[in-house]
Write an enzyme that holds these catalytic residues in place. Structure first.
Site, short mmCIF file in Angstrom:
data_model
loop_
_atom_site.label_atom_id
_atom_site.label_comp_id
_atom_site.label_asym_id
_atom_site.label_seq_id
_atom_site.Cartn_x
_atom_site.Cartn_y
_atom_site.Cartn_z
N ASN A 1 13.95 -2.74 2.91
CA ASN A 1 14.73 -2.46 4.12
C ASN A 1 13.82 -2.33 5.35
OD1 ASN A 1 13.48 -0.03 3.72
ND2 ASN A 1 15.33 1.15 3.33
N HIS B 1 11.05 -0.44 5.54
CA HIS B 1 10.36 0.84 5.74
C HIS B 1 8.85 0.67 5.58
CE1 HIS B 1 10.96 1.99 1.23
NE2 HIS B 1 9.71 1.65 1.40
N GLU C 1 12.26 5.37 7.00
CA GLU C 1 13.42 4.56 6.67
C GLU C 1 14.12 4.08 7.94
OE1 GLU C 1 13.80 3.66 3.70
OE2 GLU C 1 13.92 5.27 2.24
C1 F6R Z 1 4.04 3.58 -0.52
C2 F6R Z 1 4.82 3.34 0.66
C3 F6R Z 1 5.97 2.41 0.68
C4 F6R Z 1 5.73 1.09 -0.03
C5 F6R Z 1 6.96 0.20 0.01
C6 F6R Z 1 6.78 -1.10 -0.72
O1 F6R Z 1 3.02 4.53 -0.27
O2 F6R Z 1 4.54 3.94 1.63
O3 F6R Z 1 6.31 2.15 2.03
O4 F6R Z 1 4.65 0.43 0.57
O5 F6R Z 1 8.04 0.88 -0.55
O6 F6R Z 1 6.68 -0.84 -2.08
P1 F6R Z 1 6.27 -2.00 -3.10
O7 F6R Z 1 4.87 -2.33 -2.81
O8 F6R Z 1 6.44 -1.37 -4.46
O9 F6R Z 1 7.20 -3.13 -2.84
#
Ligand code: F6R
Length: 250
Positions: free
Chosen positions: A136, A138, A143
């Site tokens: 999304n 973030h 968020e």
């Molecule tokens: C983790 C974090 C999150 C992830 C995001 C992507 O410390 O801050 O913003 O970077 O959720 O997660 P993945 O890499 O699992 O797709």
């Protein structure tokens, strides 16, 4: 923003690791802002290989992680402290006392957020901030919302993030509903930002974040306003952004 495309996840991870290694070699006592999630794991493995080969030392490196689930102890295998120990810190010569993750179990979460902001300031700020991106948009756990949050704060996770992260827990009900996260100000204050994206599922949001308007509904879009951002991605994640005419670095 400089954009580097690699063929696949392995290539993207090697590229990201080279950029992190260059930072450490240029400034051995640098402050790294670190991320968890599945995206940086390959880059962390590459860094471990470089350390084992004798090409890189973490002896003076300091680190601050982006975020932590509220309520999870560092010993919980789903906590981000556990993740960092398991995926990087336990395998290199970093001094664990120089590594920082927000304390998810702090009795007063708001006080912990204020302490974390002071800690980042006391360290002299982040030299290189690593980021992944949620489906999304973030970054950290910032968020989509009505306005860009600033410093470290407690956040309610969205249903889409809870669903995406449930793959690491035994059930959806086990996923914490809140987290402590650095805010957009902490991220934007970093001297340099390295954002990693991989896989087809991220293609739409990568395109929206970096070719659409800057707005808090797509938190990563704020990175368009930072002077020193490197985006490394694989072909699948970058394809839609490149269709808009975004230029690639060689
Ligand atoms: C983790 C974090 C999150 C992830 C995001 C992507 O410390 O801050 O913003 O970077 O959720 O997660 P993945 O890499 O699992 O797709």
């Amino acid at each position: 923003m400089r954009i580097y495309q690699s063929e696949d996840y392995q290539g993207m991870s090697r590229r990201a690791a080279s950029i992190i290694a260059a930072q450490i070699i240029n400034k051995p006592d640098c402050v790294l802002g670190l991320a968890t999630g599945s995206t940086p794991i390959g880059a962390y493995q590459q860094l471990i290989e470089m350390y084992k080969a004798g090409d890189l030392s973490f002896a003076e490196v300091k680190s601050v992680n982006l975020d932590e689930y509220k309520g999870l102890s560092p010993k919980n295998d789903q906590s981000y402290r556990y993740f960092m120990q398991h995926n990087l810190f336990d395998h290199v010569n970093i001094n664990v006392a120089n590594t920082n993750v927000p304390q998810g179990e702090a009795a007063d979460a708001d006080a912990e957020c204020a302490r974390y902001d002071r800690l980042i300031d006391d360290l002299g700020g982040v030299d290189l901030q690593l980021l992944g991106m949620g489906l999304n948009g973030h970054i950290g756990f910032n968020e989509p919302c009505a306005s860009f949050a600033t410093g470290t704060h407690v956040v309610d996770l969205t249903e889409s993030t809870i669903a995406a992260n449930s793959r690491f827990f035994s059930s959806m009900n086990d996923v914490p509903r809140q987290a402590l996260t650095m805010g957009n100000k902490n991220i934007m204050d970093a001297k340099q930002i390295l954002i990693m994206v991989s896989g087809e599922a991220k293609a739409d949001i990568v395109c929206k974040a970096f070719s659409g308007p800057v707005c808090p509904e797509v938190p990563a879009s704020i990175l368009q306003l930072h002077k020193n951002v490197i985006l490394v991605g694989d072909r699948a994640a970058l394809c839609k952004l490149l269709e808009t005419g975004a230029a690639l670095c060689k």
